[in-house]
Design an enzyme around this catalytic site. Structure first.
Site, PDB file in Angstrom:
ATOM      1  N   CYS A 167      16.011   5.309  -0.947  1.00 13.69           N
ATOM      2  CA  CYS A 167      16.230   3.911  -1.368  1.00 13.69           C
ATOM      3  C   CYS A 167      17.441   3.765  -2.290  1.00 13.69           C
ATOM      4  CB  CYS A 167      14.980   3.358  -2.052  1.00 13.69           C
ATOM      5  SG  CYS A 167      13.558   3.351  -0.962  1.00 13.69           S
TER       6      CYS A 167
ATOM      7  N   HIS B  57      16.836  -2.924  -6.536  1.00 12.47           N
ATOM      8  CA  HIS B  57      16.150  -2.471  -5.322  1.00 12.47           C
ATOM      9  C   HIS B  57      14.863  -3.280  -5.186  1.00 12.47           C
ATOM     10  CE1 HIS B  57      14.392  -0.137  -2.243  1.00 12.47           C
ATOM     11  NE2 HIS B  57      13.539   0.513  -3.009  1.00 12.47           N
TER      12      HIS B  57
ATOM     13  N   ASN C  50      10.539  -3.910   1.393  1.00 11.74           N
ATOM     14  CA  ASN C  50      11.394  -2.799   0.949  1.00 11.74           C
ATOM     15  C   ASN C  50      12.192  -2.287   2.153  1.00 11.74           C
ATOM     16  OD1 ASN C  50      12.498  -0.391   0.106  1.00 11.74           O
ATOM     17  ND2 ASN C  50      10.632   0.361  -0.887  1.00 11.74           N
TER      18      ASN C  50
HETATM   19  O1  UT7 Z   1      11.315   2.244  -2.650  1.00  8.20           O
HETATM   20  C1  UT7 Z   1      10.901   3.485  -3.128  1.00  8.20           C
HETATM   21  C2  UT7 Z   1      10.147   3.390  -4.352  1.00  8.20           C
HETATM   22  N1  UT7 Z   1       8.844   2.913  -4.098  1.00  8.20           N
HETATM   23  C3  UT7 Z   1       8.228   2.187  -5.012  1.00  8.20           C
HETATM   24  O2  UT7 Z   1       8.816   1.876  -6.013  1.00  8.20           O
HETATM   25  C4  UT7 Z   1       6.804   1.824  -4.795  1.00  8.20           C
HETATM   26  C5  UT7 Z   1       6.047   2.068  -6.075  1.00  8.20           C
HETATM   27  N2  UT7 Z   1       4.617   1.755  -6.016  1.00  8.20           N
HETATM   28  C6  UT7 Z   1       4.162   0.488  -5.847  1.00  8.20           C
HETATM   29  O3  UT7 Z   1       4.909  -0.439  -5.638  1.00  8.20           O
HETATM   30  C7  UT7 Z   1       2.669   0.255  -6.009  1.00  8.20           C
HETATM   31  O4  UT7 Z   1       2.081   1.414  -6.535  1.00  8.20           O
HETATM   32  C8  UT7 Z   1       1.957  -0.124  -4.675  1.00  8.20           C
HETATM   33  C9  UT7 Z   1       2.355  -1.540  -4.269  1.00  8.20           C
HETATM   34  C10 UT7 Z   1       2.334   0.854  -3.606  1.00  8.20           C
HETATM   35  C11 UT7 Z   1       0.439  -0.097  -4.866  1.00  8.20           C
HETATM   36  O5  UT7 Z   1       0.052  -0.939  -5.932  1.00  8.20           O
HETATM   37  P1  UT7 Z   1      -0.980  -0.394  -7.051  1.00  8.20           P
HETATM   38  O6  UT7 Z   1      -1.253  -1.510  -7.951  1.00  8.20           O
HETATM   39  O7  UT7 Z   1      -0.347   0.834  -7.657  1.00  8.20           O
HETATM   40  O8  UT7 Z   1      -2.250  -0.066  -6.211  1.00  8.20           O
HETATM   41  P2  UT7 Z   1      -2.995   1.337  -6.024  1.00  8.20           P
HETATM   42  O9  UT7 Z   1      -2.199   2.248  -5.165  1.00  8.20           O
HETATM   43  O10 UT7 Z   1      -3.401   1.813  -7.372  1.00  8.20           O
HETATM   44  O11 UT7 Z   1      -4.290   0.880  -5.216  1.00  8.20           O
HETATM   45  C12 UT7 Z   1      -5.255   0.001  -5.788  1.00  8.20           C
HETATM   46  C13 UT7 Z   1      -6.351  -0.269  -4.792  1.00  8.20           C
HETATM   47  C14 UT7 Z   1      -6.926   1.001  -4.179  1.00  8.20           C
HETATM   48  O12 UT7 Z   1      -8.327   0.815  -4.098  1.00  8.20           O
HETATM   49  P3  UT7 Z   1      -9.297   1.501  -5.164  1.00  8.20           P
HETATM   50  O13 UT7 Z   1      -9.032   2.971  -5.077  1.00  8.20           O
HETATM   51  O14 UT7 Z   1      -8.904   0.924  -6.500  1.00  8.20           O
HETATM   52  O15 UT7 Z   1     -10.646   1.081  -4.695  1.00  8.20           O
HETATM   53  C15 UT7 Z   1      -6.345   1.041  -2.793  1.00  8.20           C
HETATM   54  O16 UT7 Z   1      -7.185   1.685  -1.867  1.00  8.20           O
HETATM   55  O17 UT7 Z   1      -5.847  -1.027  -3.677  1.00  8.20           O
HETATM   56  C16 UT7 Z   1      -6.222  -0.416  -2.450  1.00  8.20           C
HETATM   57  N3  UT7 Z   1      -5.184  -0.682  -1.448  1.00  8.20           N
HETATM   58  C17 UT7 Z   1      -5.165  -1.786  -0.692  1.00  8.20           C
HETATM   59  N4  UT7 Z   1      -5.999  -2.838  -0.583  1.00  8.20           N
HETATM   60  C18 UT7 Z   1      -5.679  -3.809   0.301  1.00  8.20           C
HETATM   61  C19 UT7 Z   1      -4.081   0.064  -1.182  1.00  8.20           C
HETATM   62  N5  UT7 Z   1      -3.343  -0.536  -0.227  1.00  8.20           N
HETATM   63  C20 UT7 Z   1      -3.985  -1.692   0.106  1.00  8.20           C
HETATM   64  C21 UT7 Z   1      -3.719  -2.739   0.991  1.00  8.20           C
HETATM   65  N6  UT7 Z   1      -4.584  -3.774   1.067  1.00  8.20           N
HETATM   66  N7  UT7 Z   1      -2.603  -2.754   1.776  1.00  8.20           N
END
Ligand code: UT7
Length: 320
Positions: free
Chosen positions: A113, A247, A277
């Site tokens: 990225c 980004h 993204n």
């Molecule tokens: O471009 C390269 C760099 N990349 C980035 O900068 C991305 C960095 N990371 C992020 O943007 C965020 O971490 C995400 C958007 C990927 C995820 O957001 P988060 O607030 O960190 O969520 P999480 O991964 O902690 O997941 C929270 C919950 C989980 O459930 P539990 O374990 O709390 O029950 C996931 O299973 O959300 C669940 N989950 C979803 N639910 C509905 C994960 N993906 C989804 C989804 N729909 N698509």
């Protein structure tokens, strides 16, 4: 002519749009979750006949038109991409042939990225040393082809597209400074295993994998450090920055960086809702959007930044 400056930008997004509502029909997710956690509402998906080089060509032609230049004026092409049409030749060589630039220097950069910021920094060095006069710098990606559409934690986050910038030698900046970083110790947090089965372990699949929460935390910290580094290097206060061109991975990461700069949301070019993204394409696409809709004006001071797999991150301070 000791500096480089931006003289034209262009963007290209595939016609097909996949909304969060569309995704709700194929995986266990909701529009609400995607918007709240990432800020994304929709993403563009490349058509079967489109590739990183074909999208780069469209973005490049628009940037050339904006700069009032011809393909034969280009001395250097650098494409930031992790989704090349082929393993080799480079997407930059394929683009050179498509554009008919003649035998200019052409190569790709893989910094995921951060690929556009890396390419932009390299082009700036080429121009500052006098090696070339006019450079075409591109980010172009078909990342949706590397997604596991059964993995809701990644497949909702990415889109396809291309952004292009033409840079030329100038007597005044233009580009004040660029800052590039990488930390390979984090190689497993965001990666795509080899496309060759013999180079994968039996449990690996050739799809994008990400430890989102970990990447998020490191991105916020390192992008904050990058803001400090960029301002300190140029001995300017936060208030000197007119626009943040970040980004576009996650609106919460974008706003954390804006807060570090003391910038209100109105001074940040945010395209993540419409584009998602697009990896190396996201910064030049956002820059082009801000210029084309008239928000970014000649003379404005811009801070461009990106963060991605590697992990890699980088910034550029630019007078438009
Ligand atoms: O471009 C390269 C760099 N990349 C980035 O900068 C991305 C960095 N990371 C992020 O943007 C965020 O971490 C995400 C958007 C990927 C995820 O957001 P988060 O607030 O960190 O969520 P999480 O991964 O902690 O997941 C929270 C919950 C989980 O459930 P539990 O374990 O709390 O029950 C996931 O299973 O959300 C669940 N989950 C979803 N639910 C509905 C994960 N993906 C989804 C989804 N729909 N698509």
């Amino acid at each position: 002519m000791n500096y480089s400056k931006i003289v034209g930008t262009g963007g290209y997004l595939p016609e097909k749009i996949l909304t969060n509502a569309d995704l709700e029909k194929i995986i266990d997710t909701t529009d609400e979750w995607i918007r709240e956690r990432s800020g994304i509402a929709q993403r563009h998906i490349a058509a079967d006949h489109e590739t990183s080089s074909s999208m780069a060509e469209q973005a490049a032609l628009r940037a050339l038109a904006a700069a009032n230049l011809k393909p034969t004026d280009i001395d250097l092409i650098i494409v930031g991409t992790v989704t090349p049409d082929k393993v080799f030749p480079s997407t930059a060589c394929l683009l050179q042939e498509r554009l008919g630039t003649g035998k200019c220097i052409a190569f790709d950069v893989n910094a995921v990225c951060s690929g556009f910021i890396y390419a932009f920094s390299i082009a700036d060095q080429f121009i500052r040393t006098g090696a070339v006069k006019t450079a075409l710098v591109i980010g172009s990606e078909t990342l949706t082809r590397m997604l596991n559409w059964n993995d809701r934690s990644t497949c909702v986050l990415f889109g396809d597209g291309a952004g292009a910038v033409i840079m030329q030698a100038a007597n005044e900046p233009g580009v004040y400074s660029t800052h590039l970083h990488a930390d390979g110790r984090y190689k497993d947090l965001l990666h795509v295993p080899s496309l060759l089965a013999m180079q994968r372990t039996p449990d690996e699949e050739p799809f994008l994998q990400m430890e989102g929460r970990e990447v998020f935390k490191i991105a916020v910290t390192e992008l904050g450090n990058l803001v400090d580094e960029t301002l300190a290097k140029n001995n300017i206060p936060q208030s000197a920055i007119d626009w943040l061109i970040p980004h576009q991975a996650n609106k919460r990461i974008i706003m954390a960086t804006a807060k570090k700069l003391g910038l209100a949301e109105e001074r940040v070019i945010i395209t993540v809702a419409e584009h998602a993204n697009t990896s190396a394409a996201s910064v030049p696409l956002a820059l082009d959007a801000g210029i084309k809709d008239g928000r970014i004006k000649q003379g404005d001071l811009l801070l461009l930044e990106a963060f991605g797999g590697g992990l890699t991150w980088g910034s550029a301070l630019v007078r438009y």
